[in-house]
Design a protein around this motif. Structure first.
Motif, PDB file in Angstrom:
ATOM      1  N   ASP A  29       0.459   5.718   0.798  1.00 26.86           N
ATOM      2  CA  ASP A  29      -0.346   6.835   1.225  1.00 26.86           C
ATOM      3  C   ASP A  29       0.251   8.140   0.726  1.00 26.86           C
ATOM      4  N   PRO A  75       0.597  -4.605   3.377  1.00 29.37           N
ATOM      5  CA  PRO A  75      -0.925  -4.696   3.904  1.00 29.37           C
ATOM      6  C   PRO A  75      -1.050  -5.546   5.342  1.00 29.37           C
ATOM      7  N   LEU A  96       0.673  -1.124   0.031  1.00 29.74           N
ATOM      8  CA  LEU A  96       0.001   0.120   0.165  1.00 29.74           C
ATOM      9  C   LEU A  96       0.818   1.181  -0.017  1.00 29.74           C
TER      10      LEU A  96
END
Length: 238
Positions: A29, A37, A27
């Motif tokens: 951001d 994950p 992942l």
């Protein structure tokens, strides 16, 4: 913190991120580094001490997080971990947390934590609101270890003298209860973990910089110390 002395042990430097390709499914951001994950499977050796400290010195917690106490003193935990490449991430970690009053599964609020891997920082903050920061590590707990912040300011040093280890593996369950790191706040973020490993008692010599973030522990002695060898930890399980 001049009384900590020079780093001893392996003398390893912090492992660089290196810009290596990340596995599929990781992942990310915004512009931060990618991270695995949940749940995270981590493998390595863990060291922990429990302290009895005046309630007034406990770091700030979420409004509905109530510290566990013994004889009017709060239970504080300090920990050190060395996670190996056989897990989802390999890094070193030093932390401080407050044991919470919990009716069933033991719970802790992590108030301070430093690691030396950018994916651990990004994932810990994004997934579970664990306030991870970058730290610089040297040595190992059994030969003498130190951690400083990213600017080199001393935080803590640890020297462990191992005691007898049980011949069988033990299992433990725990929850982390964290203040939300979102700008607007919000409900506490709860994560569950399960760890197994060979448990042993230990004698721990911790030293903290009096002016540092863990200065409220300076000069105190831990109530109980232990290590969990060859541990397998699953963090963020459902």
């Amino acid at each position: 913190m001049s009384n900590l002395g020079p780093g001893r042990g392996t003398g390893q430097e912090n492992p660089p991120d290196g810009g290596a390709p990340r596995p599929a499914g990781w992942l990310r951001d915004a512009e931060g580094p990618p991270y695995p994950p949940p749940p995270w499977r981590l493998v390595g050796d863990l060291y922990a001490s429990i302290w009895l400290v005046p309630r007034a010195t406990v770091p700030l917690l979420a409004a509905d997080a109530i510290p566990a106490t013994i004889a009017g003193r709060a239970l504080v935990v300090t920990g050190w971990a060395l996670y190996a490449p056989s897990g989802v991430l390999a890094y070193r970690e030093a932390l401080c947390g407050v044991v919470l009053r919990a009716p069933r599964v033991p719970a802790i609020a992590i108030t301070h934590i430093w690691v030396d891997h950018p994916a651990s920082i990004a994932g810990g903050r994004a997934l579970w609101s664990i306030p991870k920061k970058a730290g610089r590590f040297s040595g190992t707990p059994e030969t003498g270890a130190e951690v400083t912040d990213a600017q080199g300011q001393p935080i803590a040093a640890l020297h462990i003298l191992p005691g007898r280890t049980l011949p069988w593996r033990q299992g433990f369950s725990l929850r982390t209860v964290q203040r939300s790191l979102d700008a607007g706040g919000g409900a506490p973020v709860i994560a569950r973990l399960r760890a197994t490993g060979r448990l042993g008692l230990a004698r721990a010599d911790w030293r903290f910089d009096a002016a540092g973030p863990l200065g409220f522990l300076h000069g105190l002695r831990p109530w109980l110390s232990a290590r969990l060898e060859r541990s397998v930890l699953r963090f963020g399980i459902g």
